[in-house]
Design a protein around this motif. Structure first.
Motif, PDB file in Angstrom:
ATOM      1  N   LEU A  24       1.973  -3.537  -1.712  1.00  0.00           N
ATOM      2  CA  LEU A  24       3.127  -4.414  -1.188  1.00  0.00           C
ATOM      3  C   LEU A  24       3.736  -4.179  -0.159  1.00  0.00           C
ATOM      4  CD1 LEU A  24       4.630  -5.761  -4.396  1.00  0.00           C
ATOM      5  CD2 LEU A  24       2.813  -6.639  -3.212  1.00  0.00           C
ATOM      6  N   MET A  25       3.678  -3.226  -0.158  1.00  0.00           N
ATOM      7  CA  MET A  25       4.597  -2.782   1.778  1.00  0.00           C
ATOM      8  C   MET A  25       3.695  -2.633   2.401  1.00  0.00           C
ATOM      9  SD  MET A  25       7.720   0.498  -0.070  1.00  0.00           S
ATOM     10  CE  MET A  25       7.226   0.895   2.041  1.00  0.00           C
ATOM     11  N   LEU A  26       2.337  -2.347   1.946  1.00  0.00           N
ATOM     12  CA  LEU A  26       1.601  -2.377   3.345  1.00  0.00           C
ATOM     13  C   LEU A  26       0.963  -3.605   3.487  1.00  0.00           C
ATOM     14  CD1 LEU A  26      -0.643   0.063   4.143  1.00  0.00           C
ATOM     15  CD2 LEU A  26      -2.746  -0.771   2.678  1.00  0.00           C
ATOM     16  N   HIS A  27       0.746  -4.363   2.524  1.00  0.00           N
ATOM     17  CA  HIS A  27       0.745  -6.526   2.759  1.00  0.00           C
ATOM     18  C   HIS A  27       1.929  -6.835   3.632  1.00  0.00           C
ATOM     19  CE1 HIS A  27      -3.275  -5.512   0.672  1.00  0.00           C
ATOM     20  NE2 HIS A  27      -3.602  -5.226   1.820  1.00  0.00           N
ATOM     21  N   GLU A  28       3.107  -6.103   3.930  1.00  0.00           N
ATOM     22  CA  GLU A  28       4.395  -6.930   4.486  1.00  0.00           C
ATOM     23  C   GLU A  28       4.501  -7.429   3.636  1.00  0.00           C
ATOM     24  OE1 GLU A  28       3.765  -6.856   8.357  1.00  0.00           O
ATOM     25  OE2 GLU A  28       3.551  -5.263   8.984  1.00  0.00           O
ATOM     26  N   GLU A  29       4.441  -7.496   2.051  1.00  0.00           N
ATOM     27  CA  GLU A  29       5.281  -8.817   1.630  1.00  0.00           C
ATOM     28  C   GLU A  29       6.669  -8.361   1.440  1.00  0.00           C
ATOM     29  OE1 GLU A  29       3.495 -11.078   0.299  1.00  0.00           O
ATOM     30  OE2 GLU A  29       0.990 -10.085   0.393  1.00  0.00           O
ATOM     31  N   ALA A  30       7.035  -8.678   1.817  1.00  0.00           N
ATOM     32  CA  ALA A  30       8.842  -8.622   1.912  1.00  0.00           C
ATOM     33  C   ALA A  30       9.295  -9.234   0.796  1.00  0.00           C
ATOM     34  CB  ALA A  30       9.260  -9.041   3.349  1.00  0.00           C
ATOM     35  N   TRP A  31       8.899 -11.022   1.191  1.00  0.00           N
ATOM     36  CA  TRP A  31       9.503 -11.611  -0.115  1.00  0.00           C
ATOM     37  C   TRP A  31       9.425 -10.921  -2.137  1.00  0.00           C
ATOM     38  CZ3 TRP A  31       8.331 -14.426  -4.549  1.00  0.00           C
ATOM     39  CH2 TRP A  31       9.186 -15.704  -4.837  1.00  0.00           C
ATOM     40  N   LEU A  32       8.011 -10.656  -1.674  1.00  0.00           N
ATOM     41  CA  LEU A  32       8.000 -10.023  -3.700  1.00  0.00           C
ATOM     42  C   LEU A  32       8.529  -8.828  -3.392  1.00  0.00           C
ATOM     43  CD1 LEU A  32       4.546 -10.638  -3.812  1.00  0.00           C
ATOM     44  CD2 LEU A  32       6.010 -11.434  -5.632  1.00  0.00           C
ATOM     45  N   LEU A  33       8.962  -7.879  -2.267  1.00  0.00           N
ATOM     46  CA  LEU A  33       9.251  -6.510  -2.034  1.00  0.00           C
ATOM     47  C   LEU A  33      10.856  -6.813  -2.610  1.00  0.00           C
ATOM     48  CD1 LEU A  33       7.788  -4.562   0.698  1.00  0.00           C
ATOM     49  CD2 LEU A  33       7.489  -3.860  -2.052  1.00  0.00           C
TER      50      LEU A  33
END
Length: 345
Positions: free
Chosen positions: A319-328
């Motif tokens: 999730l961090m690698l794909h920059e999923e800021a909202w999910l994080l």
């Protein structure tokens, strides 16, 4: 490897244990030039010491031997599980002969809600500790522990034992490198006491496989007792993910989460319309997006036991690698139990 596949890592060391003959394998001991070895991909390494080559030699040899033990391993697991369930279904060891003689013997079915895995026989609990209430410091950890334990069971068992208390869903996912379904994960929501808390539990290594984990200090343990997974226990392959720490992640974890042979780990998966395979990371991420958009107040926890714990950690890393800021932002915590090391220096 294709340029697309290379987009998610900076370096790798990948062993293809099925490719070398025994003659090729012994040749590894007498030459340090890895570029000559068609069964090893290591673009940034050219030479290894004899000790490292010896470790690789032993690893590949053990993987080949493990494959030859495929039938005995599967039979051992099946016989053990069926025997325990046969006794349990028929009232115990002393009542079993009576039911056999009277023709009332009940034969276990693996898809039945009554069928239990080895993990369920080791730990038969099906309820949360009633002394731990929502809001208690131990509540989330206790909830995750039970979720991780139940991830070993079949779908019918989970629904029967937990659906009346929690709203649960259970899925299987495809592993593109093994050409069969290997990774199992389910999503649970405690609708009674905390409807804004969702738990995603990854299945771990089955108890019988623990006998094979003596090399786990340098590698890791993918799921279930299939011989594919025992071989992966011995695999020394790794990837160094881009924009992440300097550690090297075991390839078995990446593959179990949905790494594709020709497409790597793109941010968005582009599948042909006739391709119905599920890839763990993408399918679970899509489901989380859907559920969290429906309930904006909800947050989620990742959890798992042994391999499941490693997958939970790596899921968050992707999730961090794909920059999923909202999910994080919606990620409450990651709880793992007996997790093997996922990175090496």
């Amino acid at each position: 490897m294709s340029s697309e596949e290379n987009s998610f890592y900076d370096d790798c060391f990948i062993i293809h244990p099925d490719d070398p003959s025994y003659f090729d394998l012994f040749g590894l001991l007498f030459s340090s030039k890895l570029g000559r070895r068609r069964f090893i991909d290591c673009p940034h390494q050219s030479n290894l010491s004899f000790v490292r080559r010896w470790i690789i030699f032993v690893s590949i040899l053990l993987q080949k031997l493990t494959l030859s033990m495929r039938i005995p391993l599967i039979l051992t697991r099946n016989v053990l599980e069926m025997s325990l369930n046969l006794v349990s279904w028929n009232g115990g060891l002393f009542r079993l002969p009576f039911r056999l003689m009277t023709g009332k013997l009940e034969w276990p079915h693996k898809s039945s809600a009554k069928f239990r895995s080895l993990m369920a026989f080791i730990d038969p609990r099906v309820e949360l500790d009633d002394k731990i209430k929502p809001g208690d410091a131990k509540y989330k950890a206790s909830l995750c522990m039970m979720s991780a334990k139940f991830s070993y069971e079949n779908e019918a068992y989970i629904k029967t034992n937990i659906m009346e208390h929690w709203k649960m869903k259970f899925y299987e996912f495809w592993n593109d490198f093994e050409d069969h379904i290997t990774t199992e994960v389910f999503m649970m929501q405690d609708t009674l006491s905390n409807p804004n808390l969702i738990v995603v539990a990854f299945r771990g290594t089955e108890p019988l496989q623990l006998l094979w984990n003596s090399v786990e200090t340098v590698t890791a343990a993918p799921p279930t007792i299939q011989p594919h997974d025992l071989r992966a226990n011995l695999d020394l392959s790794w990837y160094k993910l881009k924009h992440m720490a300097k550690g090297k992640i075991h390839s078995g974890f990446i593959k179990a989460l949905g790494l594709q042979k020709n497409n790597g780990f793109p941010k968005e998966l582009r599948q042909p319309t006739d391709d119905r395979r599920d890839f763990t990371y993408y399918t679970r991420r899509r489901k989380l997006r859907q559920v969290l958009h429906e309930n904006r107040e909800a947050r989620f926890i990742l959890t798992g036991h042994r391999l499941g714990g490693a997958l939970a950690i790596l899921f968050a890393a992707l999730l961090m690698l794909h920059e999923e800021a909202w999910l994080l932002e919606k990620l409450e915590a990651v709880y793992t139990f007996g997790q093997p090391r996922i990175m090496k220096k």
